[in-house]
Design a protein around this motif. Structure first.
Motif, PDB file in Angstrom:
ATOM      1  N   SER A  61       0.706  -1.344  -0.132  1.00 44.58           N
ATOM      2  CA  SER A  61       0.075  -0.120   0.255  1.00 44.58           C
ATOM      3  C   SER A  61       0.979   0.509  -0.165  1.00 44.58           C
ATOM      4  N   LYS A  62       1.964   0.883   0.616  1.00 41.80           N
ATOM      5  CA  LYS A  62       2.697   2.140   0.892  1.00 41.80           C
ATOM      6  C   LYS A  62       3.395   2.596  -0.165  1.00 41.80           C
ATOM      7  N   PHE A  63       3.613   1.511  -1.545  1.00 42.89           N
ATOM      8  CA  PHE A  63       4.579   1.698  -2.205  1.00 42.89           C
ATOM      9  C   PHE A  63       3.965   1.753  -3.610  1.00 42.89           C
ATOM     10  N   ASP A  64       2.803   1.359  -3.367  1.00 37.06           N
ATOM     11  CA  ASP A  64       1.888   0.934  -4.683  1.00 37.06           C
ATOM     12  C   ASP A  64       1.575   0.099  -5.568  1.00 37.06           C
ATOM     13  N   MET A  65       2.517  -0.651  -4.980  1.00 41.86           N
ATOM     14  CA  MET A  65       2.626  -2.232  -5.391  1.00 41.86           C
ATOM     15  C   MET A  65       1.445  -3.080  -6.052  1.00 41.86           C
ATOM     16  N   PRO A  66       1.815  -3.550  -6.922  1.00 40.73           N
ATOM     17  CA  PRO A  66       0.550  -4.409  -7.617  1.00 40.73           C
ATOM     18  C   PRO A  66       0.190  -5.237  -6.886  1.00 40.73           C
ATOM     19  N   PRO A  67      -0.899  -6.204  -7.017  1.00 40.20           N
ATOM     20  CA  PRO A  67      -1.066  -7.086  -6.368  1.00 40.20           C
ATOM     21  C   PRO A  67      -0.816  -8.165  -6.628  1.00 40.20           C
ATOM     22  N   ALA A  68       0.335  -8.311  -7.459  1.00 42.19           N
ATOM     23  CA  ALA A  68       0.699  -9.682  -7.421  1.00 42.19           C
ATOM     24  C   ALA A  68       2.294  -9.048  -6.709  1.00 42.19           C
ATOM     25  N   ALA A  69       2.675  -8.128  -6.468  1.00 41.50           N
ATOM     26  CA  ALA A  69       3.630  -7.746  -5.966  1.00 41.50           C
ATOM     27  C   ALA A  69       3.715  -8.361  -4.350  1.00 41.50           C
ATOM     28  N   ALA A  70       2.118  -8.485  -4.101  1.00 44.82           N
ATOM     29  CA  ALA A  70       2.215  -8.968  -2.284  1.00 44.82           C
ATOM     30  C   ALA A  70       2.942 -11.224  -2.505  1.00 44.82           C
ATOM     31  N   ALA A  71       2.323 -11.601  -3.617  1.00 40.24           N
ATOM     32  CA  ALA A  71       2.016 -12.965  -3.595  1.00 40.24           C
ATOM     33  C   ALA A  71       3.692 -13.263  -3.918  1.00 40.24           C
ATOM     34  N   ASP A  72       4.829 -12.087  -5.083  1.00 40.48           N
ATOM     35  CA  ASP A  72       5.761 -12.258  -4.484  1.00 40.48           C
ATOM     36  C   ASP A  72       6.864 -12.335  -3.084  1.00 40.48           C
ATOM     37  N   ILE A  73       6.172 -11.401  -3.002  1.00 42.09           N
ATOM     38  CA  ILE A  73       6.634 -11.193  -1.365  1.00 42.09           C
ATOM     39  C   ILE A  73       6.527 -12.426  -0.126  1.00 42.09           C
ATOM     40  N   TYR A  74       5.236 -12.975  -0.642  1.00 44.30           N
ATOM     41  CA  TYR A  74       5.033 -13.555   0.463  1.00 44.30           C
ATOM     42  C   TYR A  74       5.743 -15.245  -0.018  1.00 44.30           C
ATOM     43  N   ARG A  75       5.318 -15.384  -1.022  1.00 40.06           N
ATOM     44  CA  ARG A  75       7.020 -16.397  -1.750  1.00 40.06           C
ATOM     45  C   ARG A  75       8.411 -16.556  -1.063  1.00 40.06           C
ATOM     46  N   ALA A  76       8.568 -15.028  -0.768  1.00 43.68           N
ATOM     47  CA  ALA A  76       9.713 -14.498  -0.422  1.00 43.68           C
ATOM     48  C   ALA A  76      10.262 -15.159   0.387  1.00 43.68           C
ATOM     49  N   LEU A  77       8.906 -14.599   1.862  1.00 45.44           N
ATOM     50  CA  LEU A  77       9.327 -15.189   2.857  1.00 45.44           C
ATOM     51  C   LEU A  77       9.316 -16.852   3.575  1.00 45.44           C
ATOM     52  N   ALA A  78       9.011 -17.291   2.532  1.00 43.89           N
ATOM     53  CA  ALA A  78       8.853 -18.608   3.304  1.00 43.89           C
ATOM     54  C   ALA A  78       9.493 -19.281   2.456  1.00 43.89           C
ATOM     55  N   GLN A  79       9.900 -19.355   1.242  1.00 42.07           N
ATOM     56  CA  GLN A  79      11.901 -19.966   0.783  1.00 42.07           C
ATOM     57  C   GLN A  79      12.631 -18.784   1.789  1.00 42.07           C
ATOM     58  N   THR A  80      12.730 -17.947   2.879  1.00 37.99           N
ATOM     59  CA  THR A  80      13.533 -17.577   3.357  1.00 37.99           C
ATOM     60  C   THR A  80      13.783 -18.496   4.341  1.00 37.99           C
ATOM     61  N   SER A  81      12.508 -18.875   4.997  1.00 38.19           N
ATOM     62  CA  SER A  81      12.000 -19.536   6.159  1.00 38.19           C
ATOM     63  C   SER A  81      12.798 -21.117   6.103  1.00 38.19           C
ATOM     64  N   MET A  82      12.312 -21.597   4.497  1.00 38.00           N
ATOM     65  CA  MET A  82      12.988 -22.681   4.263  1.00 38.00           C
ATOM     66  C   MET A  82      14.228 -23.217   4.100  1.00 38.00           C
ATOM     67  N   ARG A  83      14.505 -21.564   3.912  1.00 37.94           N
ATOM     68  CA  ARG A  83      16.324 -21.814   3.993  1.00 37.94           C
ATOM     69  C   ARG A  83      16.731 -21.731   5.358  1.00 37.94           C
ATOM     70  N   ILE A  84      16.314 -20.815   5.720  1.00 38.83           N
ATOM     71  CA  ILE A  84      16.585 -21.033   7.405  1.00 38.83           C
ATOM     72  C   ILE A  84      17.092 -22.228   7.710  1.00 38.83           C
ATOM     73  N   GLY A  85      15.859 -23.035   7.895  1.00 39.40           N
ATOM     74  CA  GLY A  85      15.684 -24.334   8.158  1.00 39.40           C
ATOM     75  C   GLY A  85      16.671 -25.413   7.628  1.00 39.40           C
ATOM     76  N   GLY A  86      16.505 -25.387   6.246  1.00 38.52           N
ATOM     77  CA  GLY A  86      17.779 -26.369   5.735  1.00 38.52           C
ATOM     78  C   GLY A  86      19.220 -25.842   6.529  1.00 38.52           C
ATOM     79  N   TYR A  87      19.265 -24.413   6.873  1.00 37.76           N
ATOM     80  CA  TYR A  87      20.861 -24.261   7.078  1.00 37.76           C
ATOM     81  C   TYR A  87      21.295 -25.281   8.295  1.00 37.76           C
ATOM     82  N   THR A  88      19.506 -24.545   9.308  1.00 38.11           N
ATOM     83  CA  THR A  88      19.682 -24.951  10.752  1.00 38.11           C
ATOM     84  C   THR A  88      19.778 -26.321  10.869  1.00 38.11           C
ATOM     85  N   LYS A  89      19.204 -27.497   9.838  1.00 37.86           N
ATOM     86  CA  LYS A  89      19.471 -28.579  10.195  1.00 37.86           C
ATOM     87  C   LYS A  89      20.382 -29.312   9.914  1.00 37.86           C
ATOM     88  N   SER A  90      20.995 -28.734   8.523  1.00 36.84           N
ATOM     89  CA  SER A  90      22.577 -29.390   7.932  1.00 36.84           C
ATOM     90  C   SER A  90      23.698 -28.955   9.336  1.00 36.84           C
TER      91      SER A  90
END
Length: 305
Positions: free
Chosen positions: A276-305
């Protein structure tokens, strides 16, 4: 680097804004040189709508509308099943690639090459400055992080593009099956095109960085959004990579905010405020959610290894 000559063809500058969203405070492994950052590349709506669509853009829009139609197909149909499977594949594509693919150099500030030179270095004809918006309390080296991303992604997308191009002929026998379309072939073509788009965007950003056209712009508003939406789940925390013996010897141990264990810097609740603050299109929200989910998975994979 030589300066542009008078023969440089001056073209109208088009605005572009880059919004950097740090996802971690430091690298999650020894391999990565910098923290994870999601980048949103934003054109002004007026210039984006006024840009004349190229043949490739028209073909891309047509393919996108066909794919959207698959998602509206009847329950149980092969089209809907293909759409859902394709969306799951999208979630597996690295968010860095998806972000770069979204940058269309043809819509950004034009880069030209002096006529009286054989150099492959591109020059910014108008001296336009592109702001790189970032939260100053969560990163202090935004330009360095962007440069690191480009250095890492360039060879990856070049290799990915050629790999999928070479694999696509192997799907030819599928075309002999009646009724069912050759989905493996279209997938190979789509993946090679995806890497090609990300490669071109990486090359474009590299040229802008070389010219000094991208300038960091701290945003207090973005800082406030981060501070108001810090994740409270301790399970997302991770320990930073340990220092080598040589690094430990050269740097004395001190206790400060940067030494504490931390995790993802941003919660999902912050996404609506950012878009909302930066006037991003609706598709940007899905991309940010995806980035957050992948970051969480990468952190989980690193801690397990």
């Amino acid at each position: 680097m030589s300066t542009p000559s008078k023969d440089v063809v001056v073209k109208a500058a088009r605005s572009l804004r880059i919004i950097a969203l740090p996802l971690t405070r430091r690298p999650i492994s020894e391999v990565d040189g910098h923290p994870l950052v999601y980048y949103h590349f934003q054109m002004s709506p007026k210039e984006e709508s006024a840009a004349k669509p190229t043949l490739l853009n028209r073909m891309t829009d047509k393919a996108g509308s066909i794919w959207a139609g698959f998602g509206k197909a009847e329950e149980g149909s092969w089209k809907l099943k293909t759409f859902r499977y394709g969306e799951r594949l999208m979630d597996r594509i690295e968010f860095e690639e998806l972000a770069l693919k979204g940058l269309d150099p043809s819509l950004g500030p034009k880069l030209t090459i002096p006529k009286n030179t054989t150099s492959t270095v591109m020059y910014d004809a108008d001296g336009v400055k592109i702001p790189l918006v970032y939260p100053p309390s969560y990163t202090t080296t935004p330009l360095l992080q962007l440069q690191s991303l480009i250095v890492k992604r360039l060879p990856r997308h070049r290799q990915g593009m050629w790999t999928w191009i070479l694999v696509s002929p192997l799907t030819a026998p599928v075309a002999l099956i009646p009724i069912i379309p050759n989905l493996p072939f279209f997938f190979c073509v789509w993946r090679s095109w995806h890497h090609w788009r990300a490669l071109k965007a990486s090359q474009y950003l590299e040229a802008l960085l070389e010219r000094g056209s991208i300038v960091s712009e701290p945003s207090e508003e973005l800082d406030r959004i981060y501070s108001s939406h810090t994740p409270k789940d301790p399970s997302s925390a991770y320990s930073p990579p340990r220092k080598t013996s040589s690094e430990s010897a050269s740097k004395p141990e001190t206790k400060n905010d940067d030494d504490v264990t931390d995790g993802i810097l941003l919660s999902r609740d912050a996404v609506p405020s950012i878009t909302s603050k930066f006037d991003m299109p609706p598709a940007a929200a899905a991309d940010i959610y995806r980035a957050l989910a992948q970051t969480s998975m990468r952190i989980g994979g690193y801690t397990k290894s």
